[in-house]
Write an enzyme that holds these catalytic residues in place. Structure first.
Site, PDB file in Angstrom:
ATOM      1  N   ARG A   1      -8.806  -0.737   4.596  1.00 43.85           N
ATOM      2  CA  ARG A   1      -7.837   0.155   4.092  1.00 43.85           C
ATOM      3  C   ARG A   1      -6.565  -0.213   3.465  1.00 43.85           C
ATOM      4  NH1 ARG A   1      -7.635   5.927   7.158  1.00 43.85           N
ATOM      5  NH2 ARG A   1      -6.043   6.300   5.371  1.00 43.85           N
TER       6      ARG A   1
ATOM      7  N   ARG B   1      -0.263  13.930  13.171  1.00 45.69           N
ATOM      8  CA  ARG B   1       0.101  14.091  11.556  1.00 45.69           C
ATOM      9  C   ARG B   1       0.484  15.432  10.968  1.00 45.69           C
ATOM     10  NH1 ARG B   1      -1.588   8.611  10.054  1.00 45.69           N
ATOM     11  NH2 ARG B   1       0.273   8.900   8.495  1.00 45.69           N
TER      12      ARG B   1
ATOM     13  N   ASP C   1       4.251   0.282  12.064  1.00 45.52           N
ATOM     14  CA  ASP C   1       3.230  -0.154  11.637  1.00 45.52           C
ATOM     15  C   ASP C   1       2.882  -1.630  12.228  1.00 45.52           C
ATOM     16  OD1 ASP C   1       3.195   1.549   8.689  1.00 45.52           O
ATOM     17  OD2 ASP C   1       2.448   2.015  10.670  1.00 45.52           O
TER      18      ASP C   1
ATOM     19  N   CYS D   1      -5.005  11.856  12.693  1.00 50.30           N
ATOM     20  CA  CYS D   1      -5.789  10.631  12.740  1.00 50.30           C
ATOM     21  C   CYS D   1      -5.756  10.246  14.209  1.00 50.30           C
ATOM     22  CB  CYS D   1      -5.586   9.630  11.701  1.00 50.30           C
ATOM     23  SG  CYS D   1      -4.036   8.854  12.066  1.00 50.30           S
TER      24      CYS D   1
ATOM     25  N   LYS E   1       0.846  -1.114  -0.071  1.00 49.92           N
ATOM     26  CA  LYS E   1       0.128  -0.223   0.172  1.00 49.92           C
ATOM     27  C   LYS E   1       0.815   1.326   0.047  1.00 49.92           C
ATOM     28  CE  LYS E   1      -1.776   1.760   4.175  1.00 49.92           C
ATOM     29  NZ  LYS E   1      -1.335   2.985   4.330  1.00 49.92           N
ATOM     30  N   ASN E   2       1.923   1.193   0.894  1.00 48.28           N
ATOM     31  CA  ASN E   2       2.583   2.214   1.044  1.00 48.28           C
ATOM     32  C   ASN E   2       3.448   2.815   0.058  1.00 48.28           C
ATOM     33  OD1 ASN E   2       1.213   3.055   3.152  1.00 48.28           O
ATOM     34  ND2 ASN E   2       2.425   2.188   4.864  1.00 48.28           N
TER      35      ASN E   2
END
Ligand code: EPZ
Length: 427
Positions: free
Chosen positions: A408, A129, A315, A124, A22-23
């Site tokens: 997500r 952030r 993560d 978030c 994803k990243n």
């Protein structure tokens, strides 16, 4: 109510293919805007954040199509995506404010058309952030910022951005990516000191090089971009997702068993497999992927600290915590990247875990023999995945709501874990 139902206490057995990262995919999709030519981004994960990003690219006037192997992006002719249009298309809405990764459109649109207006991609649950490092770096390259009614407007002051020597006070992944996306189109050279070394930054550099950019020092903390090279479309395969692979590695440690994670990017997971082996797992790497075996109760980790790459990834901190609650002994986790990333401590304690939080950065965990299955609510992506792992490691049945957070970043966590023998279903 929609959610994930699972039966705990079953050792995992089997193999599963690890999805694309994803990243890595998200900043690369943004980078396709830097040329008018078509690019093919293969091995893009079919996850909510990529679908939202595709929507943003279409909103900006790009032709974007999912194909069997990935995504075809045609940014269209220059006038299609002129400054006015980018300006006019004030990028607003949940896709911007609710998805931090949309921030990389800042650097890409500045590189393409010299201006962009977007809603402030807010914080978030895991942290505030801020984007001060992004703004400070881009200002050094000749970008002017204005904030009005919650909108962030950025405009290149002169004809073009110019190269600069940029020192990042913190190796921010996003700030490094935004500077790269701007620097390849700026006049002259840009040196980034203190750049993030995450594999996702390396993948972005590789993509940009495949498009014709010239970048030196890739993989290191000092990057040199020779700007303003003509860029063209390309075909690029997104690397596998090291966080998804790490999630399933810890699932195996939490439940016991032996699994093969095919295509896992184990060469990017040294800090993770080191911790797994300290917990008592056996990790074997091959060209097939990463084989993990854990036949006994995991050992505690006296001190586990998260850090920028190549340190232990933030993560995976939540999933490691979920497993350490059942470890033999006491562990301490130090979270050094985000200021609010221990939210799953409460639901884990409701399952019988013993966790004491200290100063917002430390979690002291005393391992218990058993966790009780429970009903839990996910409130962010990686914490949600950690609650699923806790349910699989617990006794009895568990139910996790807030599945949309998990979707997500994981194509289908239930499908993947079922392939590893878990009794889990999305209802
Ligand atoms: C990227 O976020 C990842 N997201 C995150 O993954 C990951 O946790 C993070 O890097 C760290 O590895 C994407 O790539 C889409 P940062 P990013 O800028 O770029 C502070 C996931 O679950 N900071 O390296 O936002 C910031 O507050 C997500 O996939 C500033 O202070 O991370 C944080 O404390 C979660 N000012 C720290 O730096 C700034 O201008 C790390 O942020 C920018 C960041």
């Amino acid at each position: 109510m929609k959610g994930i139902r699972m039966q705990g206490g079953i050792p995992l057995q089997g193999k599963v293919r690890i999805q694309g990262s994803k990243n890595a995919a998200l900043p690369i999709l943004a980078a396709t805007l830097l040329t008018n030519e078509v690019s093919y981004i293969q091995n893009c994960p079919r996850i909510a954040d990529v679908h939202r990003f595709v929507h943003l690219l279409r909103e900006l006037g790009c032709l974007v199509h999912w194909q069997e192997k990935g995504i075809r992006v045609q940014p269209g002719e220059n006038e299609e995506l002129s400054c006015e249009r980018a300006e006019a298309r004030r990028m607003q809405g949940e896709a911007i404010t609710g998805m931090r990764s949309s921030l990389c459109l800042l650097g890409a649109l500045l590189g393409r058309c010299g201006c962009v207006t977007m809603e402030h991609p807010g914080g978030c649950v895991i942290g505030e952030r801020p984007i001060n490092l992004h703004i400070k770096a881009l200002q050094q390259m000749g970008v002017e910022f204005r904030e009005e009614e919650g909108l962030l407007s950025a405009q290149v002051k002169e004809e073009k951005m110019h190269g600069a020597e940029i020192t990042l006070e913190f190796p921010s992944v996003g700030a490094t990516e935004n500077v790269l996306l701007a620097a390849v189109k700026a006049d002259g050279d840009t040196r980034i000191l203190g750049a993030a070394r995450e594999p996702e930054v390396t993948a972005l550099c590789e993509f940009l090089m495949a498009c014709g950019a010239q970048i030196e020092g890739i993989g290191g903390s000092e990057l040199l971009v020779h700007g303003d090279r003509p860029l063209h479309g390309t075909r690029y395969t997104v690397p596998s997702d090291r966080i998804v692979a790490g999630t399933y590695l810890f699932a195996c440690i939490g439940c016991g068993g032996s699994v093969l994670l095919t295509e896992a990017p184990w060469e990017q997971m040294e800090a993770v497999t080191l911790v797994a082996e300290k917990m008592g797992a056996q990790c074997i790497t091959s060209e097939e992927g990463l084989f993990v075996q854990c036949s006994k109760r995991p050992q505690a980790i006296p001190y586990l600290r998260t850090g920028s790459y190549p340190g232990f990834p933030t993560d995976l901190q939540s999933v490691a915590m979920a497993v350490l609650t059942k470890a033999d002994g006491s562990s301490c986790i130090e979270e050094n990247i985000f200021e609010n990333r221990f939210r799953i401590a409460e639901p884990l304690k409701d399952m019988g875990a013993e966790i004491v939080l200290k100063d917002g950065r430390h979690a002291m965990i005393t391992g218990v023999e058993h966790l009780r299955g429970n009903r839990m609510e996910a409130c962010e992506l990686r914490g949600g995945a950690a609650l699923v792992l806790a349910g699989l490691a617990a006794e009895g049945e568990s139910f996790v709501t807030g599945q949309h957070f998990i979707e997500r970043g994981y194509e289908n966590i239930c499908r993947d874990l079922r392939e590893l023998g878990a009794r889990i279903i999305s209802v």
